[in-house]
Design a protein around this motif. Sequence first.
Motif, short mmCIF file in Angstrom:
data_model
loop_
_atom_site.label_atom_id
_atom_site.label_comp_id
_atom_site.label_asym_id
_atom_site.label_seq_id
_atom_site.Cartn_x
_atom_site.Cartn_y
_atom_site.Cartn_z
N MET A 170 -10.54 0.82 4.05
CA MET A 170 -11.18 2.13 4.10
C MET A 170 -12.18 2.31 2.97
SD MET A 170 -11.39 4.49 6.23
CE MET A 170 -10.09 3.75 7.23
N ASP A 171 -11.88 1.76 1.77
CA ASP A 171 -12.84 1.87 0.67
C ASP A 171 -14.14 1.17 1.00
OD1 ASP A 171 -11.15 3.37 -0.89
OD2 ASP A 171 -10.40 1.68 -2.07
N ALA A 172 -14.04 0.02 1.66
CA ALA A 172 -15.24 -0.71 2.08
C ALA A 172 -16.02 0.08 3.12
CB ALA A 172 -14.87 -2.08 2.63
N MET A 173 -15.32 0.68 4.06
CA MET A 173 -15.97 1.48 5.10
C MET A 173 -16.69 2.68 4.49
SD MET A 173 -15.31 -0.15 7.93
CE MET A 173 -15.84 1.06 9.16
N LYS A 174 -16.07 3.30 3.49
CA LYS A 174 -16.68 4.46 2.83
C LYS A 174 -17.95 4.06 2.08
CE LYS A 174 -12.40 7.12 2.34
NZ LYS A 174 -11.38 7.63 1.39
N ILE A 175 -17.90 2.91 1.40
CA ILE A 175 -19.08 2.42 0.69
C ILE A 175 -20.20 2.13 1.68
CG2 ILE A 175 -20.01 0.48 -0.64
CD1 ILE A 175 -17.28 0.29 -2.04
N ARG A 185 -20.50 11.25 12.74
CA ARG A 185 -20.33 11.85 14.06
C ARG A 185 -21.50 11.56 14.98
NH1 ARG A 185 -19.59 17.78 11.82
NH2 ARG A 185 -21.39 16.94 10.68
N ARG A 186 -22.64 11.17 14.39
CA ARG A 186 -23.84 10.86 15.18
C ARG A 186 -24.25 9.39 15.01
NH1 ARG A 186 -26.53 14.60 17.65
NH2 ARG A 186 -28.46 13.38 17.53
N THR A 187 -23.26 8.57 14.69
CA THR A 187 -23.52 7.15 14.45
C THR A 187 -22.64 6.30 15.35
OG1 THR A 187 -24.09 7.59 12.14
CG2 THR A 187 -23.56 5.32 12.72
N LYS A 201 -13.37 4.28 13.63
CA LYS A 201 -12.91 5.49 14.33
C LYS A 201 -12.25 6.45 13.35
CE LYS A 201 -12.15 7.48 18.41
NZ LYS A 201 -13.27 7.89 19.29
N THR A 202 -11.44 5.91 12.45
CA THR A 202 -10.74 6.74 11.47
C THR A 202 -11.71 7.49 10.56
OG1 THR A 202 -8.83 5.26 11.46
CG2 THR A 202 -9.09 6.70 9.55
N ILE A 203 -12.81 6.84 10.23
CA ILE A 203 -13.77 7.44 9.31
C ILE A 203 -14.76 8.37 10.02
CG2 ILE A 203 -15.66 5.75 9.28
CD1 ILE A 203 -15.42 5.77 6.21
N GLY A 204 -14.61 8.46 11.35
CA GLY A 204 -15.40 9.43 12.09
C GLY A 204 -16.54 8.88 12.92
N LEU A 205 -16.71 7.56 12.92
CA LEU A 205 -17.78 6.94 13.69
C LEU A 205 -17.45 6.91 15.18
CD1 LEU A 205 -18.33 3.92 11.29
CD2 LEU A 205 -20.03 5.72 11.69
N LYS A 215 -10.72 -1.58 27.61
CA LYS A 215 -10.91 -0.55 26.59
C LYS A 215 -9.63 -0.33 25.82
CE LYS A 215 -12.78 4.13 26.01
NZ LYS A 215 -13.34 5.30 26.70
N SER A 216 -9.76 -0.11 24.52
CA SER A 216 -8.62 0.18 23.67
C SER A 216 -8.74 1.60 23.14
CB SER A 216 -8.55 -0.81 22.50
OG SER A 216 -9.63 -0.60 21.61
N LYS A 217 -7.64 2.11 22.60
CA LYS A 217 -7.63 3.48 22.09
C LYS A 217 -8.53 3.62 20.87
CE LYS A 217 -3.50 2.73 19.25
NZ LYS A 217 -2.11 3.17 18.96
N GLU A 218 -8.81 2.51 20.20
CA GLU A 218 -9.64 2.56 19.00
C GLU A 218 -11.13 2.69 19.32
OE1 GLU A 218 -7.53 0.09 19.63
OE2 GLU A 218 -5.91 0.30 18.16
N ALA A 219 -11.52 2.38 20.56
CA ALA A 219 -12.93 2.32 20.91
C ALA A 219 -13.30 3.42 21.90
CB ALA A 219 -13.27 0.95 21.50
N ASP A 220 -14.46 4.02 21.67
CA ASP A 220 -15.00 4.98 22.64
C ASP A 220 -15.61 4.25 23.83
OD1 ASP A 220 -14.60 7.52 21.17
OD2 ASP A 220 -15.93 6.59 19.70
N TYR A 221 -16.11 3.03 23.56
CA TYR A 221 -16.72 2.21 24.60
C TYR A 221 -16.28 0.76 24.39
CZ TYR A 221 -20.02 6.17 24.42
OH TYR A 221 -20.60 7.42 24.37
#
Length: 266
Positions: A170-175, A185-187, A201-205, A215-221
């Motif tokens: 998560m620290d890497a994703m935030k950086i 939300r728009r990315t 997904k957790t960070i809002g993408l 399809k998996s629960k982690e992916a919108d597409y």
Amino acid sequence: MDSCSKTAFDSSSPFDCLIFDLDDTLYSSKLGIAEALRKNIDDFLVEKCGFPESKASSLRSELFKTYGSSLAGLRALGYDIDADDYHSFVHGRLPYDLIKQDPQLRILLRSIPQRKIICTNSDRVHAIKVLKRLGIEDCFDQIICFETMNPNLSKSTRPDEFPVLLKPAMDAMKIALMAADVDPRRTLFLDDNVKNVAAGKTIGLRTVLVGKTVKSKEADYVVENVHNLAQVVPEIWVGGAGGVDERINRSKSDMDAVLATTSVGA
């Protein structure tokens, strides 16, 4: 980096930016690059760290499982491994000639009007080599890579002073998100790794799992191949005269004109 996009951005799209993983996302996982990388890491463990050849493969797997990468694991365990030396060894020996230019991918990227960013755990040298081999090095506005997520590593006075940060931590994703300077939300975030997609997904993408058919629960597409993006996520190109098909056809015409005036192999 200058984007090769030629189309005008349509504000009615739900996306302002697309973030792409690199390896096994922008080219097929079947090329053999991943297998070669694993072999190079095994060789590094033997030649540079002195581990028995019979233990290298299992050790690599355990380091990856526990720490996210062999480099991260080795440094966490106290091995003073220089990141540049590691990347030079494990990436520098890769069979890059297996990666061929992909005109269709270039056409697709040219048709996307939004900002396009690479986000890879690999080092910048590797990222640029792959993009050049694919013929799309000018199609992205930014490269977020190992160096971006680990800016202080070269300043460390001991191996475990700064933990190596990589997706899906998560620290890497935030950086990465801060470096991209985007509204999550728009990315749209595209990656072939389920854990990376879940972290996104957790960070809002908004997320796309690449290389899968279910399809998996982690992916919108989910897209089996990045080339299918227009069919699966037409919202990228929403609005505008003719919509996605016209945009891609127009980009194809642009590409035909470029190829007509460019020497083969240039």
